[in-house]
Each structure stands twice: as C-alpha cells, then as structure tokens.
Scaffold this motif. Structure first.
Motif, PDB file in Angstrom:
ATOM      1  N   SER A 158    -112.322  23.819  96.082  1.00  0.00           N
ATOM      2  CA  SER A 158    -112.568  24.051  97.501  1.00  0.00           C
ATOM      3  C   SER A 158    -112.022  25.411  97.928  1.00  0.00           C
ATOM      4  N   ALA A 159    -110.832  25.750  97.440  1.00  0.00           N
ATOM      5  CA  ALA A 159    -110.225  27.042  97.759  1.00  0.00           C
ATOM      6  C   ALA A 159    -111.048  28.187  97.162  1.00  0.00           C
ATOM      7  N   GLN A 160    -111.558  28.001  95.956  1.00  0.00           N
ATOM      8  CA  GLN A 160    -112.383  29.026  95.321  1.00  0.00           C
ATOM      9  C   GLN A 160    -113.695  29.210  96.082  1.00  0.00           C
ATOM     10  N   LEU A 161    -114.278  28.113  96.518  1.00  0.00           N
ATOM     11  CA  LEU A 161    -115.507  28.169  97.290  1.00  0.00           C
ATOM     12  C   LEU A 161    -115.284  28.894  98.618  1.00  0.00           C
ATOM     13  N   ALA A 162    -114.170  28.605  99.279  1.00  0.00           N
ATOM     14  CA  ALA A 162    -113.850  29.258 100.548  1.00  0.00           C
ATOM     15  C   ALA A 162    -113.636  30.764 100.340  1.00  0.00           C
ATOM     16  N   GLU A 163    -112.991  31.140  99.249  1.00  0.00           N
ATOM     17  CA  GLU A 163    -112.769  32.558  98.951  1.00  0.00           C
ATOM     18  C   GLU A 163    -114.097  33.255  98.657  1.00  0.00           C
ATOM     19  N   ALA A 164    -114.972  32.613  97.916  1.00  0.00           N
ATOM     20  CA  ALA A 164    -116.289  33.188  97.612  1.00  0.00           C
ATOM     21  C   ALA A 164    -117.083  33.373  98.902  1.00  0.00           C
ATOM     22  N   ARG A 165    -117.040  32.387  99.775  1.00  0.00           N
ATOM     23  CA  ARG A 165    -117.751  32.466 101.058  1.00  0.00           C
ATOM     24  C   ARG A 165    -117.199  33.608 101.908  1.00  0.00           C
ATOM     25  N   SER A 166    -115.883  33.761 101.909  1.00  0.00           N
ATOM     26  CA  SER A 166    -115.245  34.822 102.671  1.00  0.00           C
ATOM     27  C   SER A 166    -115.641  36.198 102.114  1.00  0.00           C
ATOM     28  N   ARG A 167    -115.685  36.335 100.803  1.00  0.00           N
ATOM     29  CA  ARG A 167    -116.089  37.590 100.173  1.00  0.00           C
ATOM     30  C   ARG A 167    -117.543  37.909 100.512  1.00  0.00           C
ATOM     31  N   GLN A 168    -118.403  36.891 100.474  1.00  0.00           N
ATOM     32  CA  GLN A 168    -119.811  37.080 100.822  1.00  0.00           C
ATOM     33  C   GLN A 168    -119.955  37.531 102.273  1.00  0.00           C
ATOM     34  N   GLU A 169    -119.192  36.920 103.154  1.00  0.00           N
ATOM     35  CA  GLU A 169    -119.273  37.293 104.566  1.00  0.00           C
ATOM     36  C   GLU A 169    -118.826  38.736 104.773  1.00  0.00           C
ATOM     37  N   ARG A 170    -117.741  39.139 104.106  1.00  0.00           N
ATOM     38  CA  ARG A 170    -117.280  40.529 104.225  1.00  0.00           C
ATOM     39  C   ARG A 170    -118.349  41.495 103.712  1.00  0.00           C
ATOM     40  N   MET A 171    -119.004  41.135 102.606  1.00  0.00           N
ATOM     41  CA  MET A 171    -120.054  41.974 102.043  1.00  0.00           C
ATOM     42  C   MET A 171    -121.219  42.096 103.028  1.00  0.00           C
ATOM     43  N   LEU A 172    -121.638  40.985 103.606  1.00  0.00           N
ATOM     44  CA  LEU A 172    -122.758  41.006 104.549  1.00  0.00           C
ATOM     45  C   LEU A 172    -122.433  41.845 105.778  1.00  0.00           C
ATOM     46  N   ARG A 173    -121.222  41.731 106.271  1.00  0.00           N
ATOM     47  CA  ARG A 173    -120.829  42.525 107.440  1.00  0.00           C
ATOM     48  C   ARG A 173    -120.795  44.013 107.093  1.00  0.00           C
ATOM     49  N   LYS A 174    -120.369  44.344 105.871  1.00  0.00           N
ATOM     50  CA  LYS A 174    -120.358  45.734 105.419  1.00  0.00           C
ATOM     51  C   LYS A 174    -121.792  46.268 105.319  1.00  0.00           C
ATOM     52  N   ILE A 175    -122.699  45.478 104.782  1.00  0.00           N
ATOM     53  CA  ILE A 175    -124.105  45.874 104.680  1.00  0.00           C
ATOM     54  C   ILE A 175    -124.685  46.107 106.078  1.00  0.00           C
ATOM     55  N   PHE A 176    -124.396  45.192 106.993  1.00  0.00           N
ATOM     56  CA  PHE A 176    -124.898  45.320 108.364  1.00  0.00           C
ATOM     57  C   PHE A 176    -124.337  46.580 109.019  1.00  0.00           C
ATOM     58  N   GLU A 177    -123.059  46.848 108.779  1.00  0.00           N
ATOM     59  CA  GLU A 177    -122.417  48.050 109.323  1.00  0.00           C
ATOM     60  C   GLU A 177    -123.134  49.312 108.821  1.00  0.00           C
ATOM     61  N   HIS A 178    -123.477  49.349 107.542  1.00  0.00           N
ATOM     62  CA  HIS A 178    -124.211  50.491 106.984  1.00  0.00           C
ATOM     63  C   HIS A 178    -125.603  50.599 107.612  1.00  0.00           C
ATOM     64  N   ALA A 179    -126.255  49.472 107.833  1.00  0.00           N
ATOM     65  CA  ALA A 179    -127.594  49.483 108.432  1.00  0.00           C
ATOM     66  C   ALA A 179    -127.535  50.020 109.858  1.00  0.00           C
ATOM     67  N   ARG A 180    -126.497  49.679 110.584  1.00  0.00           N
ATOM     68  CA  ARG A 180    -126.339  50.117 111.968  1.00  0.00           C
ATOM     69  C   ARG A 180    -125.944  51.597 112.053  1.00  0.00           C
ATOM     70  N   ALA A 181    -125.291  52.115 111.034  1.00  0.00           N
ATOM     71  CA  ALA A 181    -124.750  53.481 111.065  1.00  0.00           C
ATOM     72  C   ALA A 181    -125.811  54.549 111.274  1.00  0.00           C
ATOM     73  N   ASP A 182    -127.007  54.340 110.777  1.00  0.00           N
ATOM     74  CA  ASP A 182    -128.066  55.344 110.881  1.00  0.00           C
ATOM     75  C   ASP A 182    -128.895  55.232 112.157  1.00  0.00           C
ATOM     76  N   LEU A 183    -128.549  54.306 113.027  1.00  0.00           N
ATOM     77  CA  LEU A 183    -129.357  54.032 114.217  1.00  0.00           C
ATOM     78  C   LEU A 183    -128.709  54.584 115.477  1.00  0.00           C
ATOM     79  N   GLU A 184    -129.532  54.698 116.515  1.00  0.00           N
ATOM     80  CA  GLU A 184    -129.008  55.029 117.832  1.00  0.00           C
ATOM     81  C   GLU A 184    -128.102  53.879 118.277  1.00  0.00           C
TER      82      GLU A 184
END
Length: 145
Positions: free
Chosen positions: A4-30
């Motif tokens: 359960s702890a490993q699953l929660a850590e994997a989910r947290s890592r995935q969420e951080r990655m997705l937020r980083k990707i979204f941040e990069h997508a937003r960076a080039d926009l108005e």
C-alpha cells in the motif's frame, strides 16, 4: 501495508510528473490561454523535456508513454469520430482534471502491459484513420481543381 505504501509513493510520483508536464505545456502559452491536448502532446513529443523528466526523477520513458496513451484514451472518451486528429486543440485541460484524467483508464486496467498494448493499438488506428482522411481531402481538392 508495505504494498500500500509503495502504491501510494508510485501514485505521488506520477502526480508530480503530470504536474511537471502540465507546467511545461503552460510555459509556452499566453497567461490566460487554455492548455489543450495539442499543447501537452507537444511537450510529450519533446525528447529533451522527456529526458529532463527522467533525469529529475519524475518518471521513466515508459511513464511518458503511459501519459500519451492515457491522454489519448481520455480524448477518445470525449470525442470519438474516426479520422479526427487525436491531438486537436478543441479540448481545454485544467491541471487538476488533467492529473486525474490521464491515469484513469490505466488504474482501471490490469495488467498494465495489457492496457498499454490495447490503448497503443487504438491510438495507432486513430492516427492512421486521420492520415487517410487528410489524404482523401487532398485528393478530392485536386479533383475539384
């Protein structure tokens, strides 16, 4: 408990990655411009960005592929017309919805490799259908001229 702890850590890592990707997508926009599937896809297709995500410990190459596939799967749920471009700009993305959206289908599938293979095949079929529509439109335009 350990699993359960490993699953929660994997989910947290995935969420951080997705937020980083979204941040990069937003960076080039108005500042007020919405982020679209095409914006996110541009980021995911950028090999330097993908390598940076990996080097910073946000995810691996397989995780980036999973984001592409999850994004396609959710696009498909929202807009299914054979031949349409799956990276079209019609769908605006909110960061929190994007995070929930991308891994929804994957979380509901087991095993992950099966989900990945089936979703990739569906994506390739949609891309091929889109290319055919474009070719037919070009051929039709030549005939009309």
């Amino acid at each position: 408990e350990r699993a359960s702890a490993q699953l929660a850590e994997a989910r947290s890592r995935q969420e951080r990655m997705l937020r980083k990707i979204f941040e990069h997508a937003r960076a080039d926009l108005e500042p007020d411009a919405p982020v679209t599937i095409a914006d996110v896809k541009r980021v995911l297709d950028d090999s330097d960005m993908a390598q940076g995500i990996q080097e910073e410990g946000y995810g691996e190459a397989e995780d980036i592929l999973d984001v592409k596939l999850g994004l396609f799967e959710q696009w498909e749920v929202e807009h299914v017309h054979p031949g349409d471009d799956p990276s079209a700009d019609f769908l605006d993305l909110d960061e929190d919805d994007f995070v929930q959206w991308v891994f929804h289908g994957q979380r509901n599938s087991t095993p992950d490799t099966l989900w990945r293979a089936v979703t990739r095949a569906r994506l390739e079929l949609h891309e091929a259908a889109h290319r055919q529509v474009v070719q037919l439109q070009e051929a039709e335009a030549k005939l009309v001229d």
